[in-house]
Design an enzyme around this catalytic site. Sequence first.
Site, short mmCIF file in Angstrom:
data_model
loop_
_atom_site.label_atom_id
_atom_site.label_comp_id
_atom_site.label_asym_id
_atom_site.label_seq_id
_atom_site.Cartn_x
_atom_site.Cartn_y
_atom_site.Cartn_z
N ARG A 31 82.43 17.28 69.64
CA ARG A 31 81.76 16.01 69.36
C ARG A 31 80.62 16.17 68.36
O ARG A 31 80.30 15.27 67.61
CB ARG A 31 81.21 15.42 70.66
CG ARG A 31 82.24 14.53 71.32
CD ARG A 31 81.63 13.76 72.42
NE ARG A 31 81.17 14.67 73.47
CZ ARG A 31 80.96 14.30 74.72
NH1 ARG A 31 81.14 13.06 75.08
NH2 ARG A 31 80.55 15.16 75.62
N ASP B 122 91.93 33.41 83.68
CA ASP B 122 90.95 33.99 84.58
C ASP B 122 90.51 35.23 83.83
O ASP B 122 91.25 36.22 83.79
CB ASP B 122 91.58 34.36 85.92
CG ASP B 122 90.54 34.90 86.88
OD1 ASP B 122 89.68 35.71 86.42
OD2 ASP B 122 90.55 34.54 88.05
N HIS B 123 89.34 35.21 83.23
CA HIS B 123 89.04 36.27 82.27
C HIS B 123 88.91 37.65 82.93
O HIS B 123 89.01 38.66 82.26
CB HIS B 123 87.80 35.93 81.43
CG HIS B 123 86.48 36.17 82.09
ND1 HIS B 123 85.92 35.29 82.97
CD2 HIS B 123 85.60 37.20 82.00
CE1 HIS B 123 84.76 35.76 83.38
NE2 HIS B 123 84.54 36.91 82.82
N HIS C 63 88.14 34.76 90.26
CA HIS C 63 88.02 36.19 89.94
C HIS C 63 88.21 37.06 91.17
O HIS C 63 88.93 38.06 91.15
CB HIS C 63 86.64 36.50 89.33
CG HIS C 63 86.27 35.60 88.19
ND1 HIS C 63 87.20 35.11 87.31
CD2 HIS C 63 85.07 35.11 87.77
CE1 HIS C 63 86.58 34.36 86.40
NE2 HIS C 63 85.30 34.34 86.66
C1 BG6 Z 1 82.30 33.12 85.01
C2 BG6 Z 1 81.36 32.39 85.93
O1 BG6 Z 1 83.63 32.76 85.26
O2 BG6 Z 1 82.15 34.52 85.21
C3 BG6 Z 1 79.92 32.82 85.70
O3 BG6 Z 1 81.48 30.99 85.71
C4 BG6 Z 1 79.82 34.33 85.81
O4 BG6 Z 1 79.06 32.20 86.65
C5 BG6 Z 1 80.85 35.01 84.93
O5 BG6 Z 1 78.50 34.69 85.42
C6 BG6 Z 1 80.87 36.50 85.17
O6 BG6 Z 1 81.68 37.11 84.21
P1 BG6 Z 1 81.44 38.62 83.77
O7 BG6 Z 1 82.56 38.89 82.84
O8 BG6 Z 1 80.09 38.65 83.13
O9 BG6 Z 1 81.49 39.42 85.02
#
Ligand code: BG6
Length: 508
Positions: free
Chosen positions: A68, A200-201, A263
Amino acid sequence: MTETAQPVEQQTSPLEEGLGLRRTPDPCTLVIFGASGDLTHKKLMPALYALMYRRLMPTRFAIVGVARTEGNDDSWRADMEDAVKKYARDGFRQDVWDELAPSMRYVSTDFADEGGEDRLEQMVESCEQEKDLGGNRVYYLAVPPPAFPTIVDALGKRKDREGWTRLIVEKPFGHDLASARALNKLLWAHFDEREIFRIDHYLGKETVQNMLALRFANGIFEPVWNRQFIDHVQITVAESIGIEQRAGYYEQAGAIRDIFQNHLLQLLALTAMEPPLDFTAESVRNEKVKVLKSLHTPGPKSVVRGQYGRGFVEGEEVPAYREEAGVAPDSVTETYVAAKLYVDNWRWADTPFYVRMGKRLARRETTIALQFKRAPHPPFEETATEGLRPNVLLIHVQPDEGVSLAIGAKVPGQGMQIRTVHMDFLYGGAFRTGMPEAYERLILDVMLGEATLFTRADEIEEQWLLVDSIVAAWQRDKPGFPNYAAGTWGPPSADDLLHRDGRSWRRH
Ligand code: BG6
């Protein structure tokens, strides 16, 4: 980048470039919705830069940012250049940036108006023609969920063209089971499950993938990876940061939706799953979903929630959660969850999985610890083994990435004293390479059409089913928050959860 551009000079070792051995993705356009947001600045653009740096991007591509915020190609490029300088894991190289930047375009629209939709389409089509991108498109939804329906409907209408389409959906994927199902339905109205990549990273983290290597590339672990040898499992996702500027989101989510639902349960599923037939998306996800289906907590007493009060983190005084900007002064949102879970199947029956996660804990640490049963009959005098703790296989997901095995060893000297020592594998020492960021791997996988490290609809739904059952029990009473000081390891009731079973959380 044009086809005739000279390759960017390699500055890293071939080993570091393990990823580089993969096939190259088809030419495509990556459209990022939410192009002026936090995720794009901190993760997506640095990841794209890292892929460019390593020559892993397709030979021809375009990146179209949509948001936006008022702006044009040049202002967005300048903004992204700053983001890369600030957040990329590699040093800034002008030659790499000069190859990436000309392929970046920007469309400012709030998307609710049809005009914006058309302008985006024209922009993407012109990139496709100019660079011969074959109509292949990756759409990345890095926007808050209320924006999903409008965007997904608009994209769905324009799918009838040459080339493949893939859709990346960021978390949060719904707020509960009902909303996640509704979202899946919305996506399926226009997209095939094969085209949907739910991120889901944590699955993109190198050390999380290494869990699969550890388990299934080594003959020695699998025979003992079960209830006969393992006393219990502990999974910790501890963060020292607070909620940063995300009160609006976090007040709704809490630790259970922010970390546990996605996670944490994914880490658990990878730890507990059966060996898959192969490493294809279907095989791996079939095994994970079986674990999620058999997962349960024995009851409300097996779940502890907490919220941080004031305290000290890494020497600095920090406010209580209820004092953070945008948080209600009487908020009952949890910033910590600990739970005892069981996986009811042949491999794991009666083996507790203790999990905990929280904000403003003593330090950042994500670990998976498998604690083994004690040796059945140590033939030593009792005093010899006083300092001996049970064997633990500890997977350090982050930081200090690696794996360590705690074993008993004789203390050198005349008597027989046995103490716990550690056999360590450290990524830094073994590979001397930088660790790729999760988003590099995941964006590349989408461009390649590989879905193994993405969550399938049925996994998400199983995850919500468990969360809904926990949250339902919470509605019945009001928690006495805050119940842990920032900078500690959580509320005392979390310790009681294990003490009741004659166990304790791993020492730090
Ligand atoms: C995210 C959450 O998915 O993962 C955050 O929304 C969190 O709150 C983060 O801080 C943690 O990711 P990482 O890769 O730093 O462990």
